[in-house]
Write a protein that holds these residues in place. Structure first.
Motif, PDB file in Angstrom:
ATOM      1  N   ASP A 249       0.819  -1.213   0.000  1.00 35.73           N
ATOM      2  CA  ASP A 249       0.000   0.000   0.000  1.00 35.73           C
ATOM      3  C   ASP A 249       0.855   1.267   0.000  1.00 35.73           C
ATOM      4  N   LEU A 250       1.989   1.207   0.678  1.00 34.54           N
ATOM      5  CA  LEU A 250       2.902   2.349   0.649  1.00 34.54           C
ATOM      6  C   LEU A 250       3.448   2.564  -0.752  1.00 34.54           C
ATOM      7  N   GLN A 251       3.870   1.485  -1.373  1.00 37.48           N
ATOM      8  CA  GLN A 251       4.454   1.598  -2.709  1.00 37.48           C
ATOM      9  C   GLN A 251       3.424   2.036  -3.744  1.00 37.48           C
ATOM     10  N   ASN A 252       2.177   1.665  -3.521  1.00 40.47           N
ATOM     11  CA  ASN A 252       1.109   2.038  -4.445  1.00 40.47           C
ATOM     12  C   ASN A 252       0.518   3.404  -4.151  1.00 40.47           C
ATOM     13  N   GLY A 253       0.947   4.031  -3.054  1.00 43.92           N
ATOM     14  CA  GLY A 253       0.436   5.343  -2.697  1.00 43.92           C
ATOM     15  C   GLY A 253      -0.928   5.330  -2.045  1.00 43.92           C
ATOM     16  N   ALA A 254      -1.374   4.149  -1.566  1.00 48.44           N
ATOM     17  CA  ALA A 254      -2.696   4.042  -0.950  1.00 48.44           C
ATOM     18  C   ALA A 254      -2.721   4.642   0.452  1.00 48.44           C
ATOM     19  N   ILE A 255      -1.582   4.721   1.116  1.00 48.74           N
ATOM     20  CA  ILE A 255      -1.479   5.354   2.427  1.00 48.74           C
ATOM     21  C   ILE A 255      -0.294   6.310   2.405  1.00 48.74           C
ATOM     22  N   ASP A 256      -0.242   7.178   3.406  1.00 48.47           N
ATOM     23  CA  ASP A 256       0.790   8.211   3.418  1.00 48.47           C
ATOM     24  C   ASP A 256       2.064   7.795   4.132  1.00 48.47           C
ATOM     25  N   ALA A 257       1.920   6.972   5.181  1.00 46.47           N
ATOM     26  CA  ALA A 257       3.093   6.584   5.966  1.00 46.47           C
ATOM     27  C   ALA A 257       2.855   5.230   6.617  1.00 46.47           C
ATOM     28  N   GLY A 258       3.940   4.553   6.962  1.00 41.52           N
ATOM     29  CA  GLY A 258       3.863   3.281   7.672  1.00 41.52           C
ATOM     30  C   GLY A 258       4.840   3.266   8.824  1.00 41.52           C
ATOM     31  N   TYR A 259       4.376   2.763   9.957  1.00 46.07           N
ATOM     32  CA  TYR A 259       5.213   2.724  11.164  1.00 46.07           C
ATOM     33  C   TYR A 259       4.956   1.425  11.894  1.00 46.07           C
ATOM     34  N   ARG A 260       5.958   0.599  12.016  1.00 46.52           N
ATOM     35  CA  ARG A 260       5.885  -0.682  12.717  1.00 46.52           C
ATOM     36  C   ARG A 260       4.826  -1.596  12.116  1.00 46.52           C
ATOM     37  N   SER A 261       5.272  -2.783  11.681  1.00 43.02           N
ATOM     38  CA  SER A 261       6.657  -3.210  11.691  1.00 43.02           C
ATOM     39  C   SER A 261       6.989  -3.785  10.319  1.00 43.02           C
ATOM     40  N   PHE A 262       8.165  -3.417   9.830  1.00 41.66           N
ATOM     41  CA  PHE A 262       8.641  -3.925   8.559  1.00 41.66           C
ATOM     42  C   PHE A 262       9.732  -4.952   8.803  1.00 41.66           C
ATOM     43  N   THR A 263       9.830  -5.941   7.925  1.00 45.83           N
ATOM     44  CA  THR A 263      10.933  -6.890   8.008  1.00 45.83           C
ATOM     45  C   THR A 263      12.190  -6.226   7.457  1.00 45.83           C
ATOM     46  N   PRO A 264      13.372  -6.741   7.787  1.00 43.81           N
ATOM     47  CA  PRO A 264      14.601  -6.188   7.205  1.00 43.81           C
ATOM     48  C   PRO A 264      14.591  -6.223   5.681  1.00 43.81           C
TER      49      PRO A 264
END
Length: 533
Positions: A249-264
């Motif tokens: 969703d971040l890469q597609n621009g569906a949301i503005d920001a992401g916080y916790r938690s991403f894998t390495p």
């Protein structure tokens, strides 16, 4: 526990209250029918809300909501780790065991009820009385009583004098101020009750609430606190089951920001994507091995210590940080992470930055320990993220490469893991810590004081005395020296845990989103007030 939160705690008394931790699993659902306009800015997360009532909220997902909707006597301004007045006008020690706060006049909750000293006393009395097993009441272990001095003044009487950590506890999950007219005094309020009653007074109110699916916030116009007027009137939080969909969703621009938690792997890929921006913040998370002093290998305390020292000289932290975690973690050579006042590197100084087989072998030989030593090492595959399996496979490989150890790796799901690790089932096991407040003591007393939350059978009178000394030393320079000296003693003579890695905070956004660099600081509070686009 790990990341921050998803954990419960118990009190470890070292002369002052010491903080302790364990795990919560945020789950459940609930929806209010109050509509919000939504839309202004959308933040995605995989962290789940456990509860909106502060008495039962001791997890990172709940902290995200609390940071937006509650006010505190003291709080942390963006970019600062020194507590400053929020709902308070000023706070100070009026006596060695009395901490007094003067509240700003004219404050009110989002429902219109006044916020006074009575509200503050009610909030703290309620937290201690309910003492919910999933809540943060243990942080207030040094609090003896809370008194109303007058309508705008409240006094906290502490059990032990000169507690340097108490002001820093007030901005934690133990410190939200709630409305005494709408919150029940003797039980936890449901999420629906909290949203409907609006007995909170932070910079945002909840406009609509679909638990762990979508929460919409609106700026609260009467907020007079430290965080100031929100840059964005309306913010929504969207919840994801996995980081895969959050990343997409971040890469597609569906949301503005992401916080916790991403894998390495997610973070590595996102750094290379020109459509998003990755923002790093100071670390704070500590990942480490815990030794059960009774059941770990070795026939005597001296032999057990030799095994621990040999392990300390056999692990390559830099390889773990680089190969497994792609630089999202850094090597940890002390009990207080780098970047925090009081940090030191005694394990590097004593055992080396890289594996040293000869040094490790000498520790074992001098104590009469025959090699290879069999290690039954437990790790958790779900709570600490999918990379844990790779991390502990690498640790097994490193230890066995020395020729001094034979490692039997075992893994257990989190709920069972939490129960068994405190029941002497695991001789050595993985654990993680995310601090409650930005003070070095939060990495020391919870681990190494009497009846510490690790329940690893480590207790030492000399360490206890040093913990009390550092926590009650008012001179900052002297206190930091005591903290560093304590870490050297732990590393040289005890090694009850083996620090491995320290983690960064990471957020990802569209390029036009601003403010992430301001909120990713050492207070570990993610504030919507500074976000804009």
């Amino acid at each position: 526990m790990g990341g921050r939160k998803n954990r419960a705690k118990q009190v470890a008394a070292v002369g002052i209250a010491a903080v302790v931790a364990a795990a919560l699993a945020g789950c459940g659902s609930g929806r209010t029918d109050e509509a919000g306009s939504g839309g202004g800015l959308v933040v995605g997360t995989t962290d789940k809300i456990f509860a909106l009532d502060p008495a039962a909220a001791y997890d990172n997902g709940s902290l995200l909501v609390e940071t937006q909707i509650y006010s505190y006597l003291l709080n942390f301004a963006p970019g600062d780790t020194t507590p400053q007045p929020d709902a308070a006008e000023k706070c100070e020690f009026s006596a060695p065991t009395v901490y007094t706060c003067k509240i700003k006049s004219g404050l009110k909750f989002a429902n219109g009820n006044p916020l006074t000293a009575k509200s503050v006393k009610f909030s703290f009395d309620r937290m201690v009385k309910i003492n919910d097993p999933h809540g943060p009441a243990s942080l207030l272990g040094n609090l003896d009583k809370t008194d109303v001095v007058d309508d705008l003044t409240v006094a906290f009487t502490l059990k032990v004098a000169n507690d340097q950590t108490f002001p820093t506890i007030l901005p934690t999950q133990a410190g939200p101020i709630v409305d005494e007219q709408v919150f029940p005094a003797d039980r936890v309020a449901t999420d629906e009750e909290v949203v409907a009653a609006k007995g909170y007074s932070g910079p945002y109110t909840i406009a609509s609430y679909d638990k762990n699916k979508l929460v919409e916030y609106k700026a609260y116009g009467d907020y007079q606190g430290l965080l100031g007027t929100p840059k964005t009137e309306s913010v929504s939080t969207k919840y994801y089951a996995t980081s895969d969909n959050l990343k997409l969703d971040l890469q597609n621009g569906a949301i503005d920001a992401g916080y916790r938690s991403f894998t390495p792997t997610d973070i590595d890929a996102l750094r290379k994507d020109s459509n998003v921006k990755v923002t790093d913040g100071p670390g704070g998370e500590l990942r480490y091995l815990v030794f059960n002093m009774n059941t770990m290998p070795g026939n005597t305390p001296e032999q057990k210590l030799a095994v621990r020292k040999a392990m300390a000289s056999s692990i390559d932290r830099e390889a773990l940080a680089t190969n497994v975690y792609k630089g999202t973690y850094q090597p940890a050579f002390g009990y207080v992470p780098q970047g925090m006042p009081g940090a030191a590197t005694p394990l590097q100084d004593i055992y080396g930055a890289k594996p040293d087989k000869d040094k490790a072998a000498k520790f074992l030989a001098d104590a009469g320990v025959a090699a290879p030593v069999t290690l039954n090492l437990q790790y958790n595959p779900d709570h600490y993220g999918p990379s844990s399996s790779e991390e502990y496979a690498a640790i097994k490989s490193q230890l066995e490469a020395s020729g001094l150890f034979k490692v039997n790796l075992q893994s257990t799901e989190w709920v069972t893991y939490q129960r068994e690790r405190a029941s002497d089932t695991y001789p050595l096991y993985q654990f993680g810590w995310f601090p409650d407040f930005p003070d070095a003591d939060n990495y020391l007393s919870p681990f190494f004081g009497p009846n510490n939350f690790l329940q690893s059978h480590f207790e030492n009178p000399g360490i206890n005395a040093q913990l009390t000394a550092e926590a009650t030393e008012p001179d900052k320079t002297k206190r930091l020296e005591l903290i560093k000296r304590l870490q050297t003693d732990l590393a040289q003579n005890h090694l009850p845990t083996l620090p491995l890695l320290s983690g960064k905070q990471v957020a990802v956004s569209k390029p036009g989103v601003t403010g992430l660099d301001q909120t990713l600081d050492g207070s570990f509070k993610f504030r919507f007030t500074v976000l804009g686009k």
